[in-house]
Design an enzyme around this catalytic site. Structure first.
Site, PDB file in Angstrom:
ATOM      1  N   LYS A   1      12.055 -14.750   1.498  1.00 43.16           N
ATOM      2  CA  LYS A   1      10.900 -15.655   1.550  1.00 43.16           C
ATOM      3  C   LYS A   1      11.199 -16.970   2.272  1.00 43.16           C
ATOM      4  CE  LYS A   1       8.257 -13.085  -1.262  1.00 43.16           C
ATOM      5  NZ  LYS A   1       6.952 -12.539  -0.906  1.00 43.16           N
TER       6      LYS A   1
ATOM      7  N   GLU B   1       0.189 -19.668  -2.988  1.00 40.57           N
ATOM      8  CA  GLU B   1      -0.031 -18.780  -4.127  1.00 40.57           C
ATOM      9  C   GLU B   1       1.323 -18.162  -4.452  1.00 40.57           C
ATOM     10  OE1 GLU B   1      -0.305 -17.806  -1.062  1.00 40.57           O
ATOM     11  OE2 GLU B   1       0.954 -16.003  -1.128  1.00 40.57           O
TER      12      GLU B   1
ATOM     13  N   SER C   1      15.766  -7.245  -0.101  1.00 43.76           N
ATOM     14  CA  SER C   1      14.943  -8.437   0.142  1.00 43.76           C
ATOM     15  C   SER C   1      15.258  -9.604  -0.782  1.00 43.76           C
ATOM     16  CB  SER C   1      13.466  -8.060   0.035  1.00 43.76           C
ATOM     17  OG  SER C   1      13.199  -7.467  -1.224  1.00 43.76           O
TER      18      SER C   1
HETATM   19  C1  LIG Z   1      12.598 -10.136  -3.421  1.00 44.85           C
HETATM   20  C2  LIG Z   1      11.215  -9.793  -2.999  1.00 44.85           C
HETATM   21  N1  LIG Z   1      11.015  -8.736  -2.212  1.00 44.85           N
HETATM   22  C3  LIG Z   1       9.783  -8.371  -1.817  1.00 44.85           C
HETATM   23  C4  LIG Z   1       8.670  -9.073  -2.210  1.00 44.85           C
HETATM   24  C5  LIG Z   1       7.338  -8.581  -1.773  1.00 44.85           C
HETATM   25  O1  LIG Z   1       6.781  -9.276  -0.705  1.00 44.85           O
HETATM   26  P1  LIG Z   1       6.676  -8.653   0.736  1.00 44.85           P
HETATM   27  O2  LIG Z   1       6.082  -7.289   0.583  1.00 44.85           O
HETATM   28  O3  LIG Z   1       5.771  -9.584   1.439  1.00 44.85           O
HETATM   29  O4  LIG Z   1       8.003  -8.588   1.334  1.00 44.85           O
HETATM   30  C6  LIG Z   1       8.819 -10.203  -3.036  1.00 44.85           C
HETATM   31  C7  LIG Z   1       7.643 -10.986  -3.488  1.00 44.85           C
HETATM   32  O5  LIG Z   1       7.671 -11.781  -4.377  1.00 44.85           O
HETATM   33  C8  LIG Z   1      10.131 -10.563  -3.437  1.00 44.85           C
HETATM   34  O6  LIG Z   1      10.326 -11.627  -4.235  1.00 44.85           O
END
Ligand SMILES: Cc1ncc(COP(=O)(O)O)c(C=O)c1O
Lengths: 384, 260
Positions: A90, A112, A369
């Site tokens: 993020k 948000e 992620s």
């Molecule tokens: C670690 C992590 N991965 C994935 C996501 C999902 O978001 P996105 O699909 O935009 O990558 C989030 C959302 O809070 C997250 O904290």
């Protein structure tokens, strides 16, 4: 060209657009113009990458998951977005948007948040830039993510619980948009994923493109100039997946997004319009938006970014779903075999890799992620 | 028979009358009687809210009414069915969100409105730049697609959207969502005047008209007002009688003001 710029009306194929109240159209146009100029300005781009490096800790490494690879009979590479400052991908997006907001003369950020990860990242960027920050969060999420609420407050942000609708992420987006209409003059809406009205899906993907660009090079070094057979990431709104995919869209790699079974907009949704975009959406036959249900608050979203809808429709990417139970197993598996506690969101992608027999013998790049620190309380309750 | 919204509003305007259009949330317990009370007390047309799960243009009061309506099982079809039985002498419009029209299909949605005796349709999350396919289908079915103009709409687009608007032009009073404001935003009169300067279609100001005094002030620069939040609050608190009295107060305030 796959994953290029959207059309002038913000479309990826038939998806996307700018379905916002007329009051916000001018703000979206202003933002698009500002982003377009900034993103072609080498000074802005250099500053963006400098902050990601000196403050965010980029580049994030690619780790060979040697033990787990052996166990699963494949070669698993992990793109380590969990090692970034604030613990997830993020930070890329919020650094980009905060720098852009400052360049546009805005002094406040509004965001948000679902799990609180994007809220924490936005509060962090705001603190770093000396900007005011307000974060809308569903009242249900405020309760189940108390730690992140406190984090945001520590960082100087105001957290506003949203009591309307289902009191989760989708309602937090509504409330942030309602607030933004009234304050567009001095406030930038720092949207947390590749969703919303044009230019957000495109802009947020571009700020996350660094994930894919780095990984492409790192994989080339590991794979003799080649690319992995499969590139995979979890999909909520779809930002970490879009960032990773953008580095491999022009390659032979198979792209696979993984959705929670209870929030599978691509797999189970039909085209619809909410939050400023035309995309796949979980809705009833009248068009009322349904609530998503997932163990992971960050994926608890009934829609998906429009570019994913387009990638799915054209077949360039495919989308799979996993159940909460599979995710819980994957979470524990990675922790024990590699010494990496993943975010529950990221564990979705892993759960699919563990399950799908078709992947044996292949090289798989998975976007880790985020890290699981934020989820250990919840997992403690579940695993006890 | 559907009565054309624009024709009716033009006729009244030609007779020197300022226009009063109350908004009431369809599907809320007792809403149909509130509509009848509003008409009996001088409403020139009625805007019926069709509840949507994610009403991004609405403040807390209208959100609450929508939520309560959905909670008691209101659907787009049930609201249209009840509207068809209203039997009132003024034209009707719906205000709802675009996904309901998109999901139904433009043509089918428009035809459903006409069947229910409704000709006007306001979709606040479908801005003019995205509205062409809907407007085409709507007009073909005899629906009047009302366009919204905002304080931030640039001149070139304001002219275009006023020309494309049918029924009336909805001039958004302020930068914000529906809900009472203590003072009348300066932007309300400015935006209305900008619309009036480029169109002959009736121009009504909505969003932020919270008292009869505000309405009286704003009709100095426009053809009339849409009154939402204060009507819905009355409907929730007092039902038809309260709504009737409030409409009468607004009526008196804008009639006095237009005589001056
Ligand atoms: C670690 C992590 N991965 C994935 C996501 C999902 O978001 P996105 O699909 O935009 O990558 C989030 C959302 O809070 C997250 O904290």
């Amino acid at each position: 060209m796959v994953m290029a710029e959207p059309s002038s009306d913000g479309r990826f194929g038939e998806f996307g657009g700018r379905f916002v109240p007329e009051s916000l159209v001018a703000a979206c146009e202003e933002l698009e113009a500002a982003f377009r100029t900034a993103w072609s300005d080498p000074v802005f781009v250099a500053e963006f990458h400098r902050v990601l490096k000196d403050y965010g800790g980029r580049p994030s490494p690619v780790t060979e998951a040697a033990q787990l690879s052996k166990k699963l009979g494949l070669r698993l590479l992990l793109k380590r977005e969990d090692l970034n400052h604030t613990g997830s991908h993020k930070i890329n997006n919020v650094v980009g948007q905060a720098l852009l907001a400052a360049r546009m003369g805005k002094t406040k950020l509004v965001a948000e948040t679902g799990a609180g990860q994007h809220g924490v990242a936005t509060a962090t960027a705001a603190a770093m830039m000396g900007m005011e920050c307000k974060v809308y969060m569903g009242a249900v999420d405020v309760e189940r993510q108390a730690l992140n609420v406190f984090r945001m407050q520590l960082l100087g942000a105001e957290v506003v619980p949203v009591e309307s609708g289902s009191r989760t992420l989708k309602d937090a987006v509504n409330e942030a948009m309602r607030h933004w209409v009234a304050v567009v003059e001095d406030t930038h809406y720092c949207l947390g994923s590749v969703m919303g009205p044009h230019p957000y899906p495109w802009m947020v993907r571009e700020f996350h493109r660094v994930i894919g660009d780095e990984a492409r090079e790192q994989c080339a070094a590991l794979l003799d100039g080649g690319v992995p057979d499969v590139v995979t990431a979890c999909v909520g709104g779809g930002s970490n997946a879009a960032g990773l995919f953008s580095g491999f869209a022009d390659s032979d790699a198979e792209l696979v997004g993984v959705e929670p079974a209870g929030g599978a907009a691509v797999t189970r949704g039909v085209p619809g319009v909410v939050h400023g975009m035309l995309s796949y959406l979980m809705q009833d036959e009248d068009g009322q938006v349904l609530e998503a249900q997932s163990i992971s608050a960050g994926l608890d979203y009934p829609g998906v970014g429009p570019e994913h809808a387009h990638l799915a429709k054209t077949g360039r990417a495919t989308y799979e779903t996993v159940t909460d139970a599979e995710v819980i197993d994957a979470f524990g598996l990675l922790s024990r075999t590699e010494g990496i506690i993943p975010a529950l969101e990221s564990a979705h992608a892993l759960a699919w890799v563990v399950r799908d027999e078709r992947l044996r013998g292949k090289t798989v790049l998975l976007n880790l992620s985020g890290r699981g620190d934020k989820d250990v309380n919840q997992m403690m309750d579940i695993l006890k | 028979m559907s009565r054309s919204l624009e024709a009716a509003l033009r006729t009244k305007r030609a007779a020197g009358q300022k226009l009063l259009v109350p908004y009431l949330t369809g599907g809320f317990d007792g809403w149909a009687d509130c509509v009848r009370a509003a008409v009996a007390n001088g409403a020139d047309a009625i805007e019926i809210g069709v509840p949507f799960s994610d009403p991004v243009m609405d403040g807390p009061v209208i959100q609450e009414a929508s939520w309560k309506a959905l909670d008691r099982g209101a659907t787009p079809q049930s609201v249209l069915d009840e509207a068809a039985d209203l039997d009132v002498e003024v034209p009707l419009a719906v205000m709802t969100y675009y996904n309901l029209a998109f999901r139904a299909g433009h043509q089918r949605f428009a035809a459903g409105l006409i069947r229910a005796g409704i000709t006007g349709c306001i979709l606040p999350d479908l801005p003019y730049i995205e509205s062409a396919p809907w407007r085409l289908a709507a007009v073909a079915e005899g629906v009047e697609p009302v366009q919204l103009a905002a304080p931030t709409t640039p001149d070139h687009r304001l002219t275009e959207l006023c020309a494309a608007s049918r029924g009336f032009v909805y001039s958004v009073g302020l930068m914000g969502v529906t809900g009472g404001r203590a003072a009348l935003a300066e932007s309300a009169k400015v935006t209305a005047a900008r619309c009036m300067a480029v169109t002959d279609t009736p121009v009504l100001v909505g969003v932020g008209i919270s008292t009869p005094d505000r309405a009286a002030e704003v009709v100095q620069a426009s053809d009339g007002v849409v009154v939402g939040t204060s009507m819905v609050a009355k409907m929730m608190a007092e039902g038809p009688e309260g709504v009737g009295e409030l409409v009468a107060e607004y009526r008196a305030a804008i009639d006095t003001s237009s005589v001056n």
